[in-house]
Design a protein around this motif. Structure first.
Motif, PDB file in Angstrom:
ATOM      1  N   THR A 503     -36.225  79.889 -11.791  1.00 55.60           N
ATOM      2  CA  THR A 503     -34.716  79.493 -11.491  1.00 55.60           C
ATOM      3  C   THR A 503     -34.888  77.765 -11.375  1.00 55.60           C
ATOM      4  O   THR A 503     -35.402  77.207 -10.548  1.00 55.60           O
ATOM      5  N   LEU A 504     -34.336  77.090 -12.410  1.00 55.00           N
ATOM      6  CA  LEU A 504     -34.117  75.825 -12.288  1.00 55.00           C
ATOM      7  C   LEU A 504     -32.902  75.328 -12.558  1.00 55.00           C
ATOM      8  O   LEU A 504     -31.845  75.762 -13.231  1.00 55.00           O
ATOM      9  N   PHE A 505     -32.721  74.160 -11.905  1.00 52.72           N
ATOM     10  CA  PHE A 505     -31.117  73.529 -11.432  1.00 52.72           C
ATOM     11  C   PHE A 505     -31.237  72.130 -12.094  1.00 52.72           C
ATOM     12  O   PHE A 505     -32.290  71.381 -12.145  1.00 52.72           O
ATOM     13  N   ALA A 506     -30.147  71.732 -12.765  1.00 55.30           N
ATOM     14  CA  ALA A 506     -29.790  70.427 -13.048  1.00 55.30           C
ATOM     15  C   ALA A 506     -28.469  70.194 -12.648  1.00 55.30           C
ATOM     16  O   ALA A 506     -27.562  70.836 -12.315  1.00 55.30           O
ATOM     17  N   ASP A 507     -28.523  68.839 -12.321  1.00 58.48           N
ATOM     18  CA  ASP A 507     -27.236  68.311 -11.292  1.00 58.48           C
ATOM     19  C   ASP A 507     -26.996  66.758 -11.732  1.00 58.48           C
ATOM     20  O   ASP A 507     -27.797  66.205 -12.219  1.00 58.48           O
ATOM     21  N   TYR A 508     -25.872  66.516 -11.358  1.00 62.80           N
ATOM     22  CA  TYR A 508     -25.161  65.005 -11.714  1.00 62.80           C
ATOM     23  C   TYR A 508     -25.051  64.638 -12.960  1.00 62.80           C
ATOM     24  O   TYR A 508     -25.946  64.541 -13.579  1.00 62.80           O
ATOM     25  N   GLN A 509     -23.779  63.910 -13.277  1.00 59.55           N
ATOM     26  CA  GLN A 509     -23.483  63.455 -14.536  1.00 59.55           C
ATOM     27  C   GLN A 509     -23.148  61.806 -14.252  1.00 59.55           C
ATOM     28  O   GLN A 509     -22.759  61.519 -13.210  1.00 59.55           O
ATOM     29  N   GLU A 514     -17.795  66.304 -13.696  1.00 64.17           N
ATOM     30  CA  GLU A 514     -19.057  66.470 -12.835  1.00 64.17           C
ATOM     31  C   GLU A 514     -19.532  67.874 -12.798  1.00 64.17           C
ATOM     32  O   GLU A 514     -18.918  68.898 -12.602  1.00 64.17           O
ATOM     33  N   LEU A 515     -20.676  67.981 -13.634  1.00 61.48           N
ATOM     34  CA  LEU A 515     -21.245  69.074 -14.303  1.00 61.48           C
ATOM     35  C   LEU A 515     -22.689  69.752 -13.352  1.00 61.48           C
ATOM     36  O   LEU A 515     -23.370  68.603 -13.183  1.00 61.48           O
ATOM     37  N   ALA A 516     -22.851  70.917 -13.244  1.00 64.19           N
ATOM     38  CA  ALA A 516     -24.151  71.158 -12.631  1.00 64.19           C
ATOM     39  C   ALA A 516     -24.780  72.605 -13.321  1.00 64.19           C
ATOM     40  O   ALA A 516     -23.709  73.371 -13.961  1.00 64.19           O
ATOM     41  N   SER A 517     -25.797  72.944 -13.491  1.00 62.61           N
ATOM     42  CA  SER A 517     -26.263  74.227 -13.933  1.00 62.61           C
ATOM     43  C   SER A 517     -27.338  74.774 -13.238  1.00 62.61           C
ATOM     44  O   SER A 517     -28.246  74.173 -12.581  1.00 62.61           O
ATOM     45  N   VAL A 518     -27.296  76.081 -13.789  1.00 59.76           N
ATOM     46  CA  VAL A 518     -28.528  76.944 -13.210  1.00 59.76           C
ATOM     47  C   VAL A 518     -29.257  77.674 -14.474  1.00 59.76           C
ATOM     48  O   VAL A 518     -28.425  78.214 -15.164  1.00 59.76           O
ATOM     49  N   LYS A 524     -27.964  80.527 -18.874  1.00 62.48           N
ATOM     50  CA  LYS A 524     -27.696  79.232 -18.307  1.00 62.48           C
ATOM     51  C   LYS A 524     -26.321  79.280 -17.649  1.00 62.48           C
ATOM     52  O   LYS A 524     -25.296  79.272 -18.588  1.00 62.48           O
ATOM     53  N   TYR A 525     -26.020  78.801 -16.629  1.00 63.93           N
ATOM     54  CA  TYR A 525     -24.553  78.896 -15.815  1.00 63.93           C
ATOM     55  C   TYR A 525     -24.308  77.591 -15.789  1.00 63.93           C
ATOM     56  O   TYR A 525     -25.159  76.666 -15.190  1.00 63.93           O
ATOM     57  N   ILE A 526     -23.046  77.111 -16.170  1.00 55.86           N
ATOM     58  CA  ILE A 526     -22.797  75.650 -16.149  1.00 55.86           C
ATOM     59  C   ILE A 526     -21.438  75.782 -14.981  1.00 55.86           C
ATOM     60  O   ILE A 526     -20.479  76.362 -15.569  1.00 55.86           O
ATOM     61  N   LYS A 527     -21.509  74.978 -14.059  1.00 55.31           N
ATOM     62  CA  LYS A 527     -20.432  74.867 -13.094  1.00 55.31           C
ATOM     63  C   LYS A 527     -19.655  73.460 -13.392  1.00 55.31           C
ATOM     64  O   LYS A 527     -20.070  72.205 -13.210  1.00 55.31           O
ATOM     65  N   ASN A 528     -18.430  73.426 -13.377  1.00 54.80           N
ATOM     66  CA  ASN A 528     -17.578  72.322 -13.520  1.00 54.80           C
ATOM     67  C   ASN A 528     -16.998  72.039 -12.018  1.00 54.80           C
ATOM     68  O   ASN A 528     -16.443  72.736 -11.599  1.00 54.80           O
ATOM     69  N   ASP A 531     -13.004  71.157 -11.758  1.00 53.99           N
ATOM     70  CA  ASP A 531     -11.896  72.105 -11.658  1.00 53.99           C
ATOM     71  C   ASP A 531     -12.317  73.456 -11.556  1.00 53.99           C
ATOM     72  O   ASP A 531     -11.519  74.448 -11.759  1.00 53.99           O
ATOM     73  N   GLU A 532     -13.416  73.559 -10.953  1.00 49.56           N
ATOM     74  CA  GLU A 532     -14.361  75.071 -10.621  1.00 49.56           C
ATOM     75  C   GLU A 532     -14.488  75.772 -11.713  1.00 49.56           C
ATOM     76  O   GLU A 532     -14.854  77.243 -11.783  1.00 49.56           O
ATOM     77  N   ALA A 533     -14.453  75.431 -13.167  1.00 52.72           N
ATOM     78  CA  ALA A 533     -14.620  76.340 -14.404  1.00 52.72           C
ATOM     79  C   ALA A 533     -15.974  76.500 -14.335  1.00 52.72           C
ATOM     80  O   ALA A 533     -17.056  75.791 -14.203  1.00 52.72           O
ATOM     81  N   GLU A 534     -16.422  77.883 -14.637  1.00 54.51           N
ATOM     82  CA  GLU A 534     -17.400  78.477 -14.942  1.00 54.51           C
ATOM     83  C   GLU A 534     -17.760  78.838 -16.346  1.00 54.51           C
ATOM     84  O   GLU A 534     -17.127  79.413 -17.002  1.00 54.51           O
ATOM     85  N   THR A 535     -19.097  78.449 -16.994  1.00 55.26           N
ATOM     86  CA  THR A 535     -19.461  79.202 -18.171  1.00 55.26           C
ATOM     87  C   THR A 535     -20.860  79.455 -18.150  1.00 55.26           C
ATOM     88  O   THR A 535     -21.653  78.974 -17.713  1.00 55.26           O
ATOM     89  N   LEU A 536     -21.224  80.621 -18.817  1.00 54.98           N
ATOM     90  CA  LEU A 536     -22.486  81.237 -19.029  1.00 54.98           C
ATOM     91  C   LEU A 536     -22.807  81.097 -20.554  1.00 54.98           C
ATOM     92  O   LEU A 536     -22.056  81.667 -21.271  1.00 54.98           O
ATOM     93  N   VAL A 537     -23.882  80.455 -20.891  1.00 51.03           N
ATOM     94  CA  VAL A 537     -24.241  80.646 -22.351  1.00 51.03           C
ATOM     95  C   VAL A 537     -25.737  80.938 -22.398  1.00 51.03           C
ATOM     96  O   VAL A 537     -26.522  81.131 -21.466  1.00 51.03           O
ATOM     97  N   ASP A 538     -26.020  81.795 -23.648  1.00 53.24           N
ATOM     98  CA  ASP A 538     -27.242  82.167 -23.934  1.00 53.24           C
ATOM     99  C   ASP A 538     -27.932  81.191 -24.957  1.00 53.24           C
ATOM    100  O   ASP A 538     -27.460  80.815 -26.141  1.00 53.24           O
ATOM    101  N   THR A 539     -29.084  80.459 -24.215  1.00 49.76           N
ATOM    102  CA  THR A 539     -29.654  79.311 -24.937  1.00 49.76           C
ATOM    103  C   THR A 539     -30.467  79.687 -26.089  1.00 49.76           C
ATOM    104  O   THR A 539     -30.730  78.953 -26.775  1.00 49.76           O
ATOM    105  N   ARG A 540     -30.505  80.913 -26.504  1.00 47.71           N
ATOM    106  CA  ARG A 540     -31.207  81.701 -27.643  1.00 47.71           C
ATOM    107  C   ARG A 540     -30.170  81.588 -28.649  1.00 47.71           C
ATOM    108  O   ARG A 540     -30.885  81.367 -29.903  1.00 47.71           O
ATOM    109  N   LEU A 541     -28.962  81.328 -28.479  1.00 46.84           N
ATOM    110  CA  LEU A 541     -28.029  81.217 -29.767  1.00 46.84           C
ATOM    111  C   LEU A 541     -27.804  79.912 -29.961  1.00 46.84           C
ATOM    112  O   LEU A 541     -27.620  78.958 -29.254  1.00 46.84           O
TER     113      LEU A 541
END
Length: 605
Positions: A503-509, A514-518, A524-528, A531-541
């Motif tokens: 489980t790898l985290f990235a942070d700080y823009q 201001e985005l962070a990710s898991v 990969k889960y991306i949190k804004n 505005d608290e927006a959440e996005t989940l992406v498949d990095t294989r695509l």
């Protein structure tokens, strides 16, 4: 002479002679080392350290030094468990008449022993030959004190009161060198995309790195911990995710007012561009760095930097014997400094060097704008990519030259060499870096050549991270007592072994939202955080247009699961920072920060 007088005289002479050579204490009370561990100069617990600038010309040459006036003595006594020598460069600020002398004394068994008297090198003399004068090392043998508890004392003599002196690059070294410790070279190429090192494009542009990979392990699943330099390099040098060290966090932003004056708190610095200002956090002093731990374990440490964020933030301020802040300069200038240092360091002492290149980062200003001054990079992505590739090819030459010089000095079999990038680069919209959590920024090259005559050679696609460099370096150096709070893991050396999911985290823009990710598995889960927006992406695509978020993954349960992991990360990071009082108090000079950030492009009028 009567018999009684003769006996009294013999006893008197015996006692006086015994006092002059022994004065033994019944028991040692100084710092001791465990069997197999050697002492370092840090064990004397001096606390007056500063990075002293040698010479006034660029690049800035900064040296780890003990400043004092008249006298300085070690706060702690140390038990010498084996034969050691102490070495240092004696310095003073100016040429002085009457033959100034810096005298070193050892205090042992309640007796003082003068071991050496040496004329200091003046900083004025260093102007003409800074590297050569920095190599004028005094070496004092302490073997006669083996098995004793000692203090060190220096005295500055034959000078007017108040004149400062410096003990530069001090070290405590065993007389018999420990050849089991490898030399360590870290090479970071700023903003260097993964696909421009690994794969067809990378192999075409970087033939020398491709050749280097034939005797190394290539980690094709390596992830950075931020999309811009400062939080990324802080994670690499501490072994923790960004939210734990807190370096490079954007704590405030707003519209830039004409003629506005900024006042930032200790531990902060500011930048401005595009009509906005941005305030960021500096590095916290009380979080140990990789180089501090190495120095405490007998390594001589050097950083050669074309990115001033190391020095500006305070990250390079602790644990280095030598720091060269070259400013934003090409790789040939960086290599010139690195090679000069290689000429003066002792190959019998385990060496650590980190070299940070900026050629790829500067592909627009150094390459594109010179060749295509009338073409806007945003409108001509093909020419922009061409310029980037030219910069990559140049970086291959510079890195290759450095590796050749390093192995020529120390040998390849006795060195650990790590080549990596702090983050990638967008070559099409939105452009740059520090503005998304896309894989093009977070997926980084990582190549490691391990020491030994039979080096492992493989390509490993397991999920690893730049924070793994920290424990891997320490483990390879034989340092087993790692900090219990780090997140990094020792890098695998075999592709045969099964590797657990990470489980790898990235942070700080750097700018924009201001985005962070898991990242765990392919998702990969991306949190804004704005505005608290959440996005989940498949990095294989592959992305449909310009970003991964063009192709989000549906599934509320999966998104909720990753969101809980992110919340747990935030909570634990806040808890650790509160428990260990990890807060930066670095005082950043506004004038210096503006000069350095302008060179980096982080301040634009």
């Amino acid at each position: 002479m009567t018999e009684g007088f003769r006996r009294a005289w013999v006893i008197f002479v015996f006692l006086m002679f015994g006092m002059s050579i022994g004065c033994r204490q019944p028991e040692c009370s100084g710092t001791r080392t465990e069997p197999g561990n050697q002492l370092s100069f840090e064990d004397f617990r001096f606390d007056r350290w500063q990075l002293l600038r040698i010479g006034s010309k660029r690049p800035d040459l900064l040296v780890h030094s003990l400043p004092f006036r008249s006298t300085i003595e070690s706060p702690a006594s140390v038990y010498l468990d084996r034969d050691y020598h102490v070495e240092y460069v004696p310095l003073t600020t100016e040429d002085l008449p009457n033959g100034p002398i810096i005298e070193i004394r050892v205090v042992a068994d309640n007796c003082e022993h003068v071991l050496s008297r040496d004329a200091p090198v003046s900083l004025a003399a260093c102007e003409a030959n800074p590297y050569g004068n920095l190599g004028k090392t005094v070496r004092v043998d302490l073997s006669r004190f083996t098995g004793k508890t000692v203090n060190l004392r220096w005295e500055f003599k034959n000078v007017p009161p108040g004149i400062p002196a410096y003990i530069a690059r001090p070290g405590l070294k065993p007389v018999q060198p420990d050849f089991s410790k490898p030399h360590i070279l870290l090479i970071c190429s700023d903003a260097h995309r993964f696909d421009h090192v690994i794969g067809t494009t990378g192999e075409t542009l970087m033939p020398r790195i491709t050749s280097f990979r034939k005797s190394a392990v290539t980690y094709t699943g390596a992830a950075g911990n931020a999309s811009w330099t400062l939080p990324s390099i802080a994670s690499t040098l501490t072994g923790v995710f960004p939210r734990y060290h807190g370096t490079g966090q954007r704590v405030a932003t707003g519209a830039m007012q004409k003629g506005a004056r900024f006042s930032v708190d200790p531990g902060q610095f500011y930048a401005y561009w595009g009509g906005n200002y941005y305030i960021f956090t500096a590095f916290p002093r009380n979080l140990p760095t990789l180089t501090e731990i190495l120095r405490e374990n007998g390594y001589a440490t050097t950083m050669v930097l074309a990115n001033s964020l190391y020095t500006l933030s305070g990250l390079a301020g602790y644990g280095q014997d030598i720091v060269i802040d070259a400013g934003v300069m090409p790789g040939d200038v960086v290599n010139d400094s690195a090679l000069r240092i290689l000429q003066i360091v002792d190959p019998d002492t385990p060496q650590f060097m980190l070299v940070h290149y900026m050629d790829v980062h500067q592909y627009l200003s150094w390459y594109h704008e010179k060749k295509y001054p009338d073409f806007d990079p945003a409108q001509h992505s093909g020419k922009c990519r061409e310029s980037y590739e030219t910069a990559v090819a140049d970086s291959d030459r510079y890195i290759g030259d450095l590796i050749d010089a390093w192995t020529g000095r120390f040998g390849s079999g006795s060195s650990l060499i790590v080549v990596y990038a702090d983050h990638g680069e967008h070559l099409r919209a939105p452009g740059g870096h520090g503005n998304t959590m896309n894989e093009v920024l977070l997926h980084v090259p990582l190549i490691v050549r391990y020491p030994g005559t039979r080096q492992p050679v493989s390509t490993i696609d397991a999920p690893v991270s730049l924070i793994d460099i920290f424990p891997t370096v320490l483990s390879t150096a034989g340092i087993r007592d790692l900090p219990d709070y780090i997140h990094g893991e020792v890098l695998p050396v075999s592709a045969v072994l099964e590797h657990a999911e990470r489980t790898l985290f990235a942070d700080y823009q750097l700018y924009d939202d201001e985005l962070a990710s898991v990242r765990k598995g392919p998702f990969k889960y991306i949190k804004n955080l704005a505005d608290e927006a959440e996005t989940l992406v498949d990095t294989r695509l592959p992305p449909l247009e310009n970003t991964e978020t063009d192709r989000p993954v549906s599934g509320d349960d999966l998104k909720l699961h990753y969101g809980m992991m992110f919340s747990d990360y935030m909570e634990k990071a806040a808890g650790m920072r509160a428990e260990r009082n990890i807060v930066s108090e670095e005082i950043v000079d506004p004038g210096v920060s503006i000069e350095k950030l302008k060179a980096l492009g982080y301040i634009r009028e």
